[in-house]
Structures are given as C-alpha cells and as structure tokens.
Design a protein around this motif. Sequence first.
Motif, short mmCIF file in Angstrom:
data_model
loop_
_atom_site.label_atom_id
_atom_site.label_comp_id
_atom_site.label_asym_id
_atom_site.label_seq_id
_atom_site.Cartn_x
_atom_site.Cartn_y
_atom_site.Cartn_z
N LYS A 54 0.83 -1.21 0.00
CA LYS A 54 0.00 0.00 0.00
C LYS A 54 0.86 1.26 0.00
CE LYS A 54 -2.12 1.68 3.60
NZ LYS A 54 -3.03 1.91 4.75
N ARG A 55 1.93 1.25 0.78
CA ARG A 55 2.81 2.42 0.81
C ARG A 55 3.48 2.64 -0.55
NH1 ARG A 55 3.92 0.53 6.13
NH2 ARG A 55 5.69 -0.67 5.39
N GLN A 56 3.86 1.57 -1.23
CA GLN A 56 4.47 1.71 -2.55
C GLN A 56 3.49 2.30 -3.56
OE1 GLN A 56 5.79 -2.29 -3.33
NE2 GLN A 56 7.74 -2.02 -2.25
N LEU A 57 2.24 1.84 -3.51
CA LEU A 57 1.22 2.38 -4.42
C LEU A 57 0.96 3.86 -4.13
CD1 LEU A 57 -1.32 -0.59 -4.43
CD2 LEU A 57 0.13 0.15 -6.33
N GLU A 58 0.91 4.22 -2.86
CA GLU A 58 0.70 5.63 -2.49
C GLU A 58 1.86 6.49 -2.96
OE1 GLU A 58 0.19 5.26 1.68
OE2 GLU A 58 -1.99 4.94 1.56
N ALA A 97 -1.33 10.43 -17.46
CA ALA A 97 -0.94 10.44 -16.05
C ALA A 97 -2.18 10.44 -15.15
CB ALA A 97 -0.08 11.67 -15.75
N LEU A 98 -3.21 11.18 -15.55
CA LEU A 98 -4.44 11.21 -14.75
C LEU A 98 -5.10 9.83 -14.72
CD1 LEU A 98 -5.97 14.64 -15.86
CD2 LEU A 98 -4.96 14.06 -13.65
N GLU A 99 -5.07 9.12 -15.84
CA GLU A 99 -5.62 7.76 -15.87
C GLU A 99 -4.83 6.83 -14.96
OE1 GLU A 99 -7.25 7.97 -20.50
OE2 GLU A 99 -5.73 6.51 -19.92
N GLU A 100 -3.52 6.96 -14.97
CA GLU A 100 -2.68 6.13 -14.11
C GLU A 100 -2.97 6.42 -12.64
OE1 GLU A 100 1.17 5.79 -17.12
OE2 GLU A 100 1.33 6.83 -15.21
N ILE A 101 -3.19 7.69 -12.32
CA ILE A 101 -3.50 8.06 -10.94
C ILE A 101 -4.81 7.41 -10.51
CG2 ILE A 101 -4.20 10.00 -9.47
CD1 ILE A 101 -2.17 11.71 -10.99
N GLY A 102 -5.80 7.43 -11.41
CA GLY A 102 -7.08 6.79 -11.08
C GLY A 102 -6.93 5.30 -10.81
N ASP A 103 -6.15 4.61 -11.65
CA ASP A 103 -5.93 3.18 -11.46
C ASP A 103 -5.20 2.91 -10.14
OD1 ASP A 103 -5.28 2.56 -15.00
OD2 ASP A 103 -7.15 2.60 -13.86
N LEU A 104 -4.18 3.71 -9.85
CA LEU A 104 -3.43 3.51 -8.61
C LEU A 104 -4.29 3.76 -7.38
CD1 LEU A 104 -0.02 5.18 -9.57
CD2 LEU A 104 -0.41 2.77 -9.10
N GLN A 105 -5.15 4.76 -7.44
CA GLN A 105 -6.02 5.04 -6.29
C GLN A 105 -7.00 3.90 -6.05
OE1 GLN A 105 -7.67 8.84 -7.42
NE2 GLN A 105 -6.08 9.99 -6.37
N ARG A 106 -7.50 3.28 -7.11
CA ARG A 106 -8.37 2.12 -6.93
C ARG A 106 -7.60 0.95 -6.28
NH1 ARG A 106 -10.47 4.08 -11.85
NH2 ARG A 106 -8.98 2.84 -13.07
N GLN A 107 -6.37 0.76 -6.71
CA GLN A 107 -5.56 -0.32 -6.13
C GLN A 107 -5.26 -0.03 -4.66
OE1 GLN A 107 -2.10 -1.27 -8.54
NE2 GLN A 107 -3.23 -0.90 -10.41
N VAL A 108 -5.00 1.22 -4.32
CA VAL A 108 -4.75 1.59 -2.93
C VAL A 108 -5.97 1.27 -2.07
CG1 VAL A 108 -4.41 3.53 -1.37
CG2 VAL A 108 -2.99 3.33 -3.39
N THR A 109 -7.17 1.55 -2.60
CA THR A 109 -8.39 1.26 -1.86
C THR A 109 -8.53 -0.24 -1.61
OG1 THR A 109 -9.50 3.19 -2.82
CG2 THR A 109 -10.90 1.47 -1.89
N GLU A 110 -8.27 -1.05 -2.62
CA GLU A 110 -8.39 -2.50 -2.48
C GLU A 110 -7.37 -3.04 -1.47
OE1 GLU A 110 -9.86 -3.29 -7.08
OE2 GLU A 110 -7.93 -4.04 -6.40
N VAL A 111 -6.14 -2.55 -1.56
CA VAL A 111 -5.11 -3.02 -0.63
C VAL A 111 -5.42 -2.58 0.80
CG1 VAL A 111 -2.66 -2.83 -0.03
CG2 VAL A 111 -3.33 -3.11 -2.41
N ALA A 112 -5.99 -1.38 0.96
CA ALA A 112 -6.37 -0.91 2.29
C ALA A 112 -7.45 -1.80 2.89
CB ALA A 112 -6.85 0.54 2.22
N GLN A 113 -8.40 -2.24 2.07
CA GLN A 113 -9.44 -3.15 2.55
C GLN A 113 -8.83 -4.49 2.99
OE1 GLN A 113 -12.15 -3.33 -0.76
NE2 GLN A 113 -13.10 -1.37 -0.30
#
Length: 240
Positions: A54-58, A97-113
């Motif tokens: 999660k820290r790496q994705l953030e 870059a904005l699309e990549e940010i959106g994908d990374l934020q979704r992954q961060v949410t999943e990993v946080a869960q």
Amino acid sequence: MGLWSRALLLFRSKTTAAMDREEDPRETLDYAYAQQQELLRKVRQGLIEVATSKRQLELQTRQIQAKIPQLEDQARRALDAGREDLARTSLQRRETALEEIGDLQRQVTEVAQEEARLTQTEQALGARIEEFRSRRKTLAARYTAAEAQVRANEALTGVSGELAELGMALGRAEEKTDRMQARAAALDAFIDPTSLGLPGGPDDVEHELRKLTSERAVESQLAALKLERSARDRPLISGG
C-alpha cells in the motif's frame, strides 16, 4: 459373535489401550499451541507485506501527481513558442498520467481493505491463541494432578491396569475434544479468505472510448491555452 469378530474386537481394544498409554496430552497441547503461534506469525507477515504494498502504491500516486503541473506548464511554454504539436503531446501525457492516478487510487483502496481484514484476523486469532494458552495450562495441570492421583490410588488400593487404562482413555478423549475446538477456533478466522487481485484491462471498445475522451480533453486544454495566450497578448496589441 463369531470367533474372528471377537478376536478383531479384542485386537482393537488392546491397540487403543496401548496408544492411550503412549500419548501424553500435555505434549499434544504444546504442539497445538506452537502450530497456532506459527499461524499467527504468517498472518502478521502477510499484514506487513500488504502494508508495504500500500505504501508503494501511495508513493507512485504522489510521484505521478507531481508531474501534472509540470506537464501543464510544459504545454503553455510550447504554445508560447509556437509549437502547438509539442503542447498537444504534453497534454496527452497529462491525460495518461491522470488515468494512471485513477488506477493507482483504486488499487490503494483495495489493498487498504485487505489490510483492514488482515488486521481484524490478527486480533481475533491472537485473542483465541491467548485463550487457548490459558486453557492449555489448566488442562496440563489437571492432567498432571489426575495422573498423580491415579498412581497414588494404584499404589494404595491396587487398582488394576484396566482401570488405569480407562482413566487414560478418558483423559485422551477430553484432550482430543479440546484440541479439535482449538483447531476450529484457529481456522474460523479464515472461513472466507480472499486473495489480492488487480482489476483487468478494458476491452477494445472501452479503450477507444477512453482514447476519444482523452483526445477531447487535450483539445479542450489546448483551446483554453490559446484563449489564455490571446488574452495575455491583447493588452500588447491595444497598447501598440
């Protein structure tokens, strides 16, 4: 009952009695406790790995976010230099870059869960292990006391070997029941395990739609930059 059936029954009863004499419930309890400790260690290791991911994705998200203002400034400078093609390229990179940010934020949410689920699992498992540890000590003490009592009674009253084997069998049955309960408690936290998965890529239609949306965003940004430049140059023309 035939002769063979009687012989088989006798063999089974003697075998069970021999196994009861060899088994020590205290050793079995110690082994079960060690196994649960190992399970807790694996859960904690998994929690560390998920938190690190999660820290790496953030970190990746923050790095890409930092590029957005740079790309916007790059587009403005390219337009000022009369290089509309370079300005368009910079804006296209901005959309990517904005699309990549959106994908990374979704992954961060999943990993946080997943991290939250593992945290709850660790807490529940730790509590169950602590409860088992207390029961293990109690059962071991009870078994030791019962064993000493049986030996004393045998010495004082000449209790037969068959009665001693029966007492051991009862102790073994109680130990097996407690061990099964401890195992069920340890596995209860993992009834519904889920693996961390990343979302799949879009199909061809979705890809084209996203490409069209990105191109429109680029053209809109380019037009906005042109208006900005025109508004900036207008006072110079009026002054001339």
